[in-house]
Structure formats: C-alpha cells, structure tokens
Design a protein around this motif. Sequence first.
Motif, PDB file in Angstrom:
ATOM      1  N   ASP A 187       0.284  12.431  -2.873  1.00 41.43           N
ATOM      2  CA  ASP A 187       0.149  11.357  -3.859  1.00 41.43           C
ATOM      3  C   ASP A 187       1.272  10.337  -3.731  1.00 41.43           C
ATOM      4  O   ASP A 187       1.063   9.127  -3.909  1.00 41.43           O
ATOM      5  N   VAL A 188       2.483  10.804  -3.437  1.00 34.48           N
ATOM      6  CA  VAL A 188       3.603   9.893  -3.224  1.00 34.48           C
ATOM      7  C   VAL A 188       3.345   9.023  -1.994  1.00 34.48           C
ATOM      8  O   VAL A 188       3.605   7.808  -2.001  1.00 34.48           O
ATOM      9  N   THR A 189       2.804   9.613  -0.952  1.00 33.37           N
ATOM     10  CA  THR A 189       2.472   8.857   0.260  1.00 33.37           C
ATOM     11  C   THR A 189       1.485   7.743  -0.055  1.00 33.37           C
ATOM     12  O   THR A 189       1.650   6.595   0.391  1.00 33.37           O
ATOM     13  N   HIS A 190       0.466   8.068  -0.853  1.00 31.12           N
ATOM     14  CA  HIS A 190      -0.539   7.061  -1.202  1.00 31.12           C
ATOM     15  C   HIS A 190       0.064   5.954  -2.062  1.00 31.12           C
ATOM     16  O   HIS A 190      -0.224   4.764  -1.866  1.00 31.12           O
ATOM     17  N   ASP A 191       0.911   6.323  -3.012  1.00 29.83           N
ATOM     18  CA  ASP A 191       1.537   5.321  -3.877  1.00 29.83           C
ATOM     19  C   ASP A 191       2.472   4.406  -3.083  1.00 29.83           C
ATOM     20  O   ASP A 191       2.512   3.185  -3.310  1.00 29.83           O
ATOM     21  N   LEU A 192       3.227   5.006  -2.181  1.00 28.77           N
ATOM     22  CA  LEU A 192       4.129   4.195  -1.354  1.00 28.77           C
ATOM     23  C   LEU A 192       3.359   3.186  -0.516  1.00 28.77           C
ATOM     24  O   LEU A 192       3.773   2.020  -0.391  1.00 28.77           O
ATOM     25  N   ALA A 193       2.235   3.619   0.038  1.00 25.05           N
ATOM     26  CA  ALA A 193       1.415   2.706   0.836  1.00 25.05           C
ATOM     27  C   ALA A 193       0.903   1.553  -0.015  1.00 25.05           C
ATOM     28  O   ALA A 193       0.876   0.393   0.436  1.00 25.05           O
ATOM     29  N   ASP A 194       0.504   1.829  -1.246  1.00 29.40           N
ATOM     30  CA  ASP A 194       0.024   0.764  -2.135  1.00 29.40           C
ATOM     31  C   ASP A 194       1.158  -0.185  -2.515  1.00 29.40           C
ATOM     32  O   ASP A 194       0.976  -1.405  -2.584  1.00 29.40           O
ATOM     33  N   ARG A 195       2.326   0.379  -2.791  1.00 25.87           N
ATOM     34  CA  ARG A 195       3.456  -0.481  -3.153  1.00 25.87           C
ATOM     35  C   ARG A 195       3.798  -1.413  -1.998  1.00 25.87           C
ATOM     36  O   ARG A 195       4.014  -2.619  -2.197  1.00 25.87           O
ATOM     37  N   GLU A 196       3.849  -0.880  -0.792  1.00 26.38           N
ATOM     38  CA  GLU A 196       4.196  -1.691   0.376  1.00 26.38           C
ATOM     39  C   GLU A 196       3.134  -2.750   0.658  1.00 26.38           C
ATOM     40  O   GLU A 196       3.454  -3.857   1.116  1.00 26.38           O
ATOM     41  N   ALA A 197       1.869  -2.425   0.359  1.00 29.38           N
ATOM     42  CA  ALA A 197       0.777  -3.362   0.616  1.00 29.38           C
ATOM     43  C   ALA A 197       0.562  -4.349  -0.529  1.00 29.38           C
ATOM     44  O   ALA A 197      -0.251  -5.267  -0.414  1.00 29.38           O
ATOM     45  N   GLY A 198       1.276  -4.150  -1.640  1.00 29.29           N
ATOM     46  CA  GLY A 198       1.084  -5.010  -2.798  1.00 29.29           C
ATOM     47  C   GLY A 198      -0.195  -4.746  -3.539  1.00 29.29           C
ATOM     48  O   GLY A 198      -0.688  -5.615  -4.284  1.00 29.29           O
ATOM     49  N   ASN A 199      -0.761  -3.564  -3.378  1.00 28.79           N
ATOM     50  CA  ASN A 199      -1.994  -3.208  -4.081  1.00 28.79           C
ATOM     51  C   ASN A 199      -1.672  -2.934  -5.539  1.00 28.79           C
ATOM     52  O   ASN A 199      -0.773  -2.144  -5.852  1.00 28.79           O
ATOM     53  N   ARG A 200      -2.400  -3.588  -6.451  1.00 29.29           N
ATOM     54  CA  ARG A 200      -2.115  -3.483  -7.876  1.00 29.29           C
ATOM     55  C   ARG A 200      -3.397  -3.235  -8.656  1.00 29.29           C
ATOM     56  O   ARG A 200      -4.509  -3.339  -8.125  1.00 29.29           O
ATOM     57  N   LEU A 201      -3.218  -2.899  -9.910  1.00 30.77           N
ATOM     58  CA  LEU A 201      -4.353  -2.721 -10.816  1.00 30.77           C
ATOM     59  C   LEU A 201      -4.756  -4.096 -11.327  1.00 30.77           C
ATOM     60  O   LEU A 201      -4.000  -4.738 -12.067  1.00 30.77           O
ATOM     61  N   ARG A 202      -5.935  -4.553 -10.942  1.00 33.96           N
ATOM     62  CA  ARG A 202      -6.363  -5.916 -11.259  1.00 33.96           C
ATOM     63  C   ARG A 202      -7.174  -5.998 -12.542  1.00 33.96           C
ATOM     64  O   ARG A 202      -7.398  -7.102 -13.054  1.00 33.96           O
ATOM     65  N   MET A 203      -7.626  -4.882 -13.077  1.00 32.76           N
ATOM     66  CA  MET A 203      -8.381  -4.863 -14.320  1.00 32.76           C
ATOM     67  C   MET A 203      -7.433  -4.849 -15.521  1.00 32.76           C
ATOM     68  O   MET A 203      -6.237  -4.565 -15.360  1.00 32.76           O
ATOM     69  N   PRO A 204      -7.908  -5.145 -16.726  1.00 35.37           N
ATOM     70  CA  PRO A 204      -7.047  -4.993 -17.907  1.00 35.37           C
ATOM     71  C   PRO A 204      -6.554  -3.551 -18.039  1.00 35.37           C
ATOM     72  O   PRO A 204      -7.325  -2.603 -17.880  1.00 35.37           O
TER      73      PRO A 204
END
Length: 296
Positions: free
Chosen positions: A223-240
């Motif tokens: 899970d940490v690996t997946h979160d790190l990849a999202d942080r580095e890619a700038g992936n964010r929660l776009r919904m309210p």
Amino acid sequence: MTHPSPTIPGFTDHRIPGATAAELNVAVGGSTGTPLVLLHGFPQTNLMWRHVATELAAEHTVICPDLRGYGASDKPADPDGTTYSKRAMAADVVAVARALGHDRFALVGHDRGALVAIRAGLDHPEAVTHLASLDVLPTLDMWEVMRGTSAAIGFHLYLMAQPPGLPEQLIGASPDAFFGHFLDAWTRDPAAVPPDVRAAYLAASRAAVPSIVADYRASAGVDVTHDLADREAGNRLRMPVSVLQQDWGSALGFDAVALWSAWADDLRHTTVSCGHFMAEEAPDTVVGAIRELLRR
C-alpha cells in the motif's frame, strides 16, 4: 440457547463476487436515490453502519459490504502480500457495486474501510462520485507522522506489519483480549457498542486473525508503494471529499488538514467530538456530513 447475531435492520444480505479470489457478504437496503457504499473499519463488520445505513436507506440505495478478510466475507490466503492490498480491496468494492447495477456511486469509509475508499477514489475516479473518510489518515501520511512516544497508540500497526508467523501466533493466542482492547480504548461512550454487537465483532475477528493481519501487513508494504507512486505522479482525489476526524491531530503533532489537502482538490475537514467509532457514537453527525457531501 444461541442467539442470532445482530444485523442491519431492514437490510438483506447477499453473496457477491469481488474482483478476484473473494466473495463478499454484502448488506443492501433502500431502493431509491443514488447508490451509496459504506465500508467498515477494524475490528468491526458492516454492522457498524446499523444506525447510519438505516437512516440513509430512505433516500439512497445503501450497500454495506464486509471487506474481504472480515466478517462473513471470504478470507483468501495471502501468498505474496498483495491479496489484501487496498488496491485489491477497492477493486472488490467496484465489482460489487457493478454487480448490483451501479457503475457510479458515493463511497464512505471508516478506519480500514476509509483506506480502501481512498484507494478506490484514486484508482477508479470514473466510479466514485463523492468520498468520505472517517477518522483515518491516508496510509503514506500515517506512517510518516507516527514517531516517538506518540506512536505507542499505534502499536498494533507495527505488530501486524511483521513477517507472517509471529503476529498471527500472538494475536491468535488471545484474540478477544487483543480485539477487545481496541473496542474499549477507542470508545468514549461504551453504550455505543452494546454487548450483542461487541460479541459479534469479537466472534468475527476471532475467525479472521490471519486475514486481518494480512490487511495491516499490506499497509506497511504494497500500500505504501502504491501511495508513493500516486504522490510522485500527482494523482489526487478529484471528487468532493469530506473528512471527519477526532480531535487528535494536534495531540500527535501534525496538521491533518494540510496532509489531506495534498490529496484532495475539494476538501471539507470536520473535527467530531466523540471516540473513534463515530458512526456508532455520533450517527446523526455522520449522517449529516454524508448528506452535505452528496449535495456538493
């Protein structure tokens, strides 16, 4: 005489296949309005939503799964450390909603269920219209802020992060004492978890020690690996996004709003005066927050 375990009043249980390797127990109620999926936390089952779900079922189709590895859902083996990744568990949620005829849905999670909800929002933004998190930080932030003596409150996170064997043996030797500790320590109002509900939580957890440990172990690994990849890619929660948390941010030395703002574009953060199990201790507050979220 053996008494039946409590259930969510007015809801019907279904067995629905998840994404891979697991069939989930899913309580469904209501039949009108937009679909709403509620994900439970530790050491609980979908029963934790009994107050919130019945209130919202008058306005929505409400879907309450037992997460894979918990409650009456399947508990597959975890040979490679990914079976209980939040990515796999989030895929279960999307599969269950689609099996019930819903390609898009609002998602609310508490504790472990909130981690699954966050991952679902990141991995499946086309499916998740609104997202609420109850009393948890995103996985990556949780590990980064836990330090010093304040980290003692999260001793179970470190215990269950250990390689397979020792955690399962230690917890399995006295499961009621282990799981009961959290039901007691995290509850300000003991009456919020009555004896029959407490017994149901303990029985379900007692039967799921390996899978619960695997869930937590994944949060220190894949899970940490997946979160790190999202942080580095700038992936964010776009919904309210709505976040409800206890007043514990300042006590542990971090700014929860700032941490959450790094993940969510449209964030509402609210401090709730109750214990960790807020859907049981402050259900009216939780229902109001969900209704406000869905209006955004």
